[in-house]
Design an enzyme around this catalytic site. Structure first.
Site, PDB file in Angstrom:
ATOM      1  N   CYS A  10       0.831  -1.208   0.000  1.00  0.00           N
ATOM      2  CA  CYS A  10       0.000   0.000   0.000  1.00  0.00           C
ATOM      3  C   CYS A  10       0.863   1.253   0.000  1.00  0.00           C
ATOM      4  O   CYS A  10       0.591   2.208  -0.728  1.00  0.00           O
ATOM      5  CB  CYS A  10      -0.932  -0.008   1.213  1.00  0.00           C
ATOM      6  SG  CYS A  10      -2.058   1.403   1.296  1.00  0.00           S
ATOM      7  N   CYS A  55      -6.239  -3.839   7.011  1.00  0.00           N
ATOM      8  CA  CYS A  55      -7.368  -2.907   7.001  1.00  0.00           C
ATOM      9  C   CYS A  55      -8.549  -3.414   6.182  1.00  0.00           C
ATOM     10  O   CYS A  55      -9.700  -3.100   6.498  1.00  0.00           O
ATOM     11  CB  CYS A  55      -6.913  -1.538   6.494  1.00  0.00           C
ATOM     12  SG  CYS A  55      -6.466  -1.480   4.738  1.00  0.00           S
TER      13      CYS A  55
END
Length: 387
Positions: A117, A214
């Site tokens: 990410c 997440c």
């Protein structure tokens, strides 16, 4: 780009910069944005909408992509007094992070989606868009420092707060990305950040930190993978090749795993067994004694160097997990691959994980582990979190 006044992580006595502050809705990114604004920069807050179907509320302290988080980020921006926007990067996040995560597990590897990410979303997609819009830098709430090196180059260093240091997941950043990065929290402890948030009137001061992955809000990684990959029954084998049980998918296991093996009979010595190998080719999982996890050397591919060039062969520190212990190693780059020999064995090292090299507190760079070399039993190993 020089440093923040009184801190070694942002501009001081330099030009007023246009800064895009990535605001997740948590306390760290809110304080980082506030510090950048207080330093005199022209700051704009942006919340990245990374979920195609965000939940309204968090599940405990997991995740950071809910509507609640977006609203918390907007309220923090209002208190700081900066413009705020929500950018939809859900499709890019799905392609570069979620799909990659699933594909890596399907191939028998153990990826770190936070590194992916940072590389592909926060410091590629976001930074590229920021530069195109005329911003000078992207500011985040990561706990890391950027210091000026002997030749004036920008170096990535560990944070002062060792317990919160996030330099490991930033080891994928290259020199160009670091040239446009601000990490205002690197000189501060988490407790100090929370107290500062309260003084600034930020409602997120006591908001719990997000944990785990997440995009898997309930923390059930195996269930998430099963949903995407389906079931694929295979054998669980002992180190000698004898069958001990069956599984529903080799992707549901990681190197070093001890719990949830569903083995039919105990080991002859009565000791626990651990996952030693995962073979997606024949869909088997091999288990054995904990000593079989001892790794003394590894080869890593796709290296990324923070200063834009490979390091000289020599002695470094290496970190193999996000919260793992740094281990002394000798390392060299051979034909574009990073070869690392550890001074003592480490357990629970899996292909797909990242190895990040350090020279003192300075981050040299990172690479993806492709293969490991197991060491002999009884080599004073560093125990990883393999329970």
């Amino acid at each position: 780009m020089t440093d923040f006044p009184g801190a070694p992580t942002g501009p001081s006595n330099g030009p007023r910069l246009r800064v895009l502050a990535a605001m997740s809705g948590g306390v760290d990114s809110a304080v980082a944005a506030a510090r950048a604004a207080e330093a005199g920069h022209e700051v704009t807050g942006v919340h990245l909408a990374l979920s195609g179907n965000p939940q309204s509320f968090r599940t405990g302290a997991r995740g950071c992509c809910t509507l609640e988080d977006s609203r918390d980020a907007r309220r923090a921006a209002d208190v700081i007094g900066i413009p705020f926007y929500v950018w939809d990067l859900a499709e890019r996040f799905r392609e570069d992070v979620i799909d990659d995560f699933v594909a890596e597990y399907a191939a028998g590897r153990t990826p770190n989606p936070c590194l992916r990410c940072n590389e592909k979303i926060k410091f590629a997609a976001l930074l590229d868009k920021a530069i195109a819009l005329g911003f000078d830098a992207v500011c985040t709430g990561h706990y890391a420092r950027i210091l000026e090196g002997p030749t004036g180059t920008r170096e990535l260093h560990r944070a002062v707060d060792a317990a919160k240091d996030q330099s490991y997941v930033l080891g994928v950043l290259d020199a160009e990305q670091l040239a446009h990065a601000l990490f205002p929290l690197g000189d501060t402890t988490k407790d100090e950040i929370r107290r500062e948030a309260e003084r600034r009137g930020l409602a997120v001061a006591k908001k719990p930190d997000s944990h785990d992955i997440c995009f898997i809000a309930d923390g059930d990684t195996q269930g998430f993978l099963a949903k995407h990959l389906g079931t694929a029954a295979g054998d669980i084998l002992d180190a000698d090749g004898s069958k001990l049980g069956e599984h529903d998918g080799a992707y549901g296991f990681t190197i070093g795993q001890r719990k949830g093996l569903r083995i039919g009979r105990p080991a002859a010595d009565g000791k626990p067994r651990y996952v030693l190998d995962i073979s997606p080719v024949n869909n088997t999982v091999t288990v054995g004694p904990v000593e079989g996890l001892d790794v003394l050397a590894l080869t890593a591919i796709r290296p990324r160097w923070c200063e834009g060039r490979p390091p000289a062969a020599g002695a470094y520190g290496a970190q193999l997990r996000a919260h793992g212990e740094e281990v002394p190693v000798s390392a060299e780059v051979v034909d574009g691959e990073l070869r690392v020999r550890l001074e003592r064995a480490v357990r629970g090292v899996a292909p797909g994980q990242a190895v990040v090299l350090y020279d003192g507190t300075r981050v040299v760079g990172s690479a993806t582990i492709a293969a490991t070399e197991r060491g002999p039993v009884g080599v004073d190993p560093v125990a990883a979190d393999i329970g």
